[in-house]
Design a protein around this motif. Structure first.
Motif, PDB file in Angstrom:
ATOM      1  N   UNK A 235      43.078  37.611  33.590  1.00 24.21           N
ATOM      2  CA  UNK A 235      42.068  37.837  34.474  1.00 24.21           C
ATOM      3  C   UNK A 235      42.571  37.392  36.112  1.00 24.21           C
ATOM      4  N   UNK A 236      43.406  36.154  36.099  1.00 22.71           N
ATOM      5  CA  UNK A 236      44.195  35.985  37.423  1.00 22.71           C
ATOM      6  C   UNK A 236      44.907  37.044  37.992  1.00 22.71           C
ATOM      7  N   UNK A 237      45.617  37.914  37.217  1.00 20.75           N
ATOM      8  CA  UNK A 237      46.370  39.030  37.909  1.00 20.75           C
ATOM      9  C   UNK A 237      45.557  40.083  38.102  1.00 20.75           C
ATOM     10  N   UNK A 238      44.638  40.451  37.133  1.00 19.26           N
ATOM     11  CA  UNK A 238      43.536  41.531  37.437  1.00 19.26           C
ATOM     12  C   UNK A 238      42.876  41.612  38.548  1.00 19.26           C
ATOM     13  N   UNK A 239      42.033  40.222  38.714  1.00 19.83           N
ATOM     14  CA  UNK A 239      41.230  39.838  39.923  1.00 19.83           C
ATOM     15  C   UNK A 239      42.174  39.959  41.009  1.00 19.83           C
ATOM     16  N   UNK A 294      53.834  44.184  43.982  1.00 24.77           N
ATOM     17  CA  UNK A 294      55.111  43.916  42.969  1.00 24.77           C
ATOM     18  C   UNK A 294      55.451  42.584  42.664  1.00 24.77           C
ATOM     19  N   UNK A 295      55.863  41.887  43.669  1.00 24.31           N
ATOM     20  CA  UNK A 295      55.988  40.290  43.349  1.00 24.31           C
ATOM     21  C   UNK A 295      55.109  39.654  42.646  1.00 24.31           C
ATOM     22  N   UNK A 296      53.684  39.900  43.039  1.00 28.65           N
ATOM     23  CA  UNK A 296      52.811  39.057  42.297  1.00 28.65           C
ATOM     24  C   UNK A 296      52.718  39.735  41.020  1.00 28.65           C
ATOM     25  N   UNK A 299      55.639  37.595  39.229  1.00 30.39           N
ATOM     26  CA  UNK A 299      55.321  36.340  38.913  1.00 30.39           C
ATOM     27  C   UNK A 299      54.531  36.038  37.680  1.00 30.39           C
ATOM     28  N   UNK A 300      53.457  36.986  37.708  1.00 29.40           N
ATOM     29  CA  UNK A 300      52.690  36.808  36.741  1.00 29.40           C
ATOM     30  C   UNK A 300      53.234  36.958  35.262  1.00 29.40           C
ATOM     31  N   UNK A 301      54.146  37.975  35.280  1.00 28.74           N
ATOM     32  CA  UNK A 301      54.936  38.330  34.224  1.00 28.74           C
ATOM     33  C   UNK A 301      55.842  37.244  33.546  1.00 28.74           C
TER      34      UNK A 301
END
Length: 312
Positions: A235-239, A294-296, A299-301
């Motif tokens: 959710x953090x990545x999606x939002x 892409x960087x974000x 990081x989440x990956x």
């Protein structure tokens, strides 16, 4: 006189390899005939525009006259453009306000609605319905509600003796108001995701913790929240991605104003490319956003893999 024996002839077996190759070629042709329309659509609507916009970001192009190669000049101009800096600050502030609030409110509502209460299905539906409403419809609706002169919001404030507010016409209020409007719709998505994740929390762990004397706060801290950690990362990545790409609501309500207080990155890209007719400059700003996304995502990956390694 004895007859000679009839000679035995051995027939050559058919070439199975050649038949197999023909069959595979026919199957491959049939398969490509089915998938080729989708591939053409993907190439025409995704791959080709991406490559074309990348080349366009190194050119000075107004989409009318022949373009001119300028190299990295568009990117250098972005680094010195105060309007781009303002759009970047507005986008980061919008993201910093919207993402945590939507997740916290969504989690609180999911915990409240993850119980056997009367009309719980109706409550879940009512909270999720705003999410399926388009951003354009939301913008039109709240433009009427938040109108400084004739809107229902100021009429309610007058009832309580509060002076009229500018809302979307006030530079100090416009961006927080847009965040509030986005929360009205975006919280429903977090609610549904958290509700689905709460169904997978092991009931045996909860019952065992209750037998050991754990109260609701400890259950939430030591059992529920750790179980929801992968969903929280998603959710953090999606939002975050959704908030960085917001455009419709800004376009319908404020068009980047007042005084550029609600100009976000995507609106800045649209404004440069189609309103100011500087397509190369707009493409350069779009690729700055693409690199940031892409960087974000990277990081989440990495964070997700670490969480999986820790849980294993």
């Amino acid at each position: 006189m004895s007859r000679l024996p009839t000679p035995i002839t051995v027939s050559r077996p058919p070439d199975n390899r050649r038949a197999l190759r023909r069959r595979r070629a026919g199957e491959a042709t049939m398969a490509w005939s089915f998938v080729s329309p989708a591939i053409l659509i993907i190439l025409g609507l995704s791959v080709v525009p991406i490559i074309w916009s990348l080349l366009l970001s190194f050119q000075a192009d107004d989409l009318v006259t022949p373009s001119r190669w300028v190299g990295l000049d568009n990117y250098r101009a972005l680094a010195q453009d105060p309007h781009f800096s303002q759009a970047l600050r507005n986008t980061l502030l919008y993201t910093a306000l919207y993402v945590p609030a939507s997740m916290v409110i969504g989690l609180a509502l999911a915990l409240a609605l993850n119980r056997r209460i009367r009309f719980v299905g109706l409550y879940r539906t009512l909270f999720f319905v705003p999410f399926v409403v388009s951003a354009t419809a939301q913008g039109v609706l709240f433009s009427f509600i938040l109108d400084p002169e004739f809107g229902a919001a100021n009429a309610v404030l007058h009832r309580f003796g509060i002076p009229s507010q500018g809302f979307l016409t006030d530079p100090s209020q416009a961006l927080p108001v847009l965040v509030a409007v986005s929360l009205w719709s975006g919280t429903g998505f977090c609610l549904v995701i958290y509700l689905a994740a709460l169904q997978d929390v092991p009931v045996s762990l909860i019952e065992a913790a209750r037998l050991d004397g754990a109260d609701r706060r400890r259950l939430l801290r030591h059992i529920t929240l750790p179980a929801l950690r992968p969903v929280t990362v998603f959710l953090l990545l999606w939002q975050t991605i959704q908030s960085l790409q917001t455009f419709d609501l800004v376009y319908v309500t404020t068009k980047g104003g007042p005084l550029g207080s609600t100009t976000v990155i995507v609106y800045f890209i649209w404004e440069q490319a189609f309103k100011n007719a500087t397509a190369g400059y707009g493409a350069a700003s779009a690729y700055v956003l693409a690199i940031a996304l892409g960087v974000i995502g990277l990081i989440f990956q990495v964070a997700r893999r670490r969480l999986q390694g820790a849980s294993a």
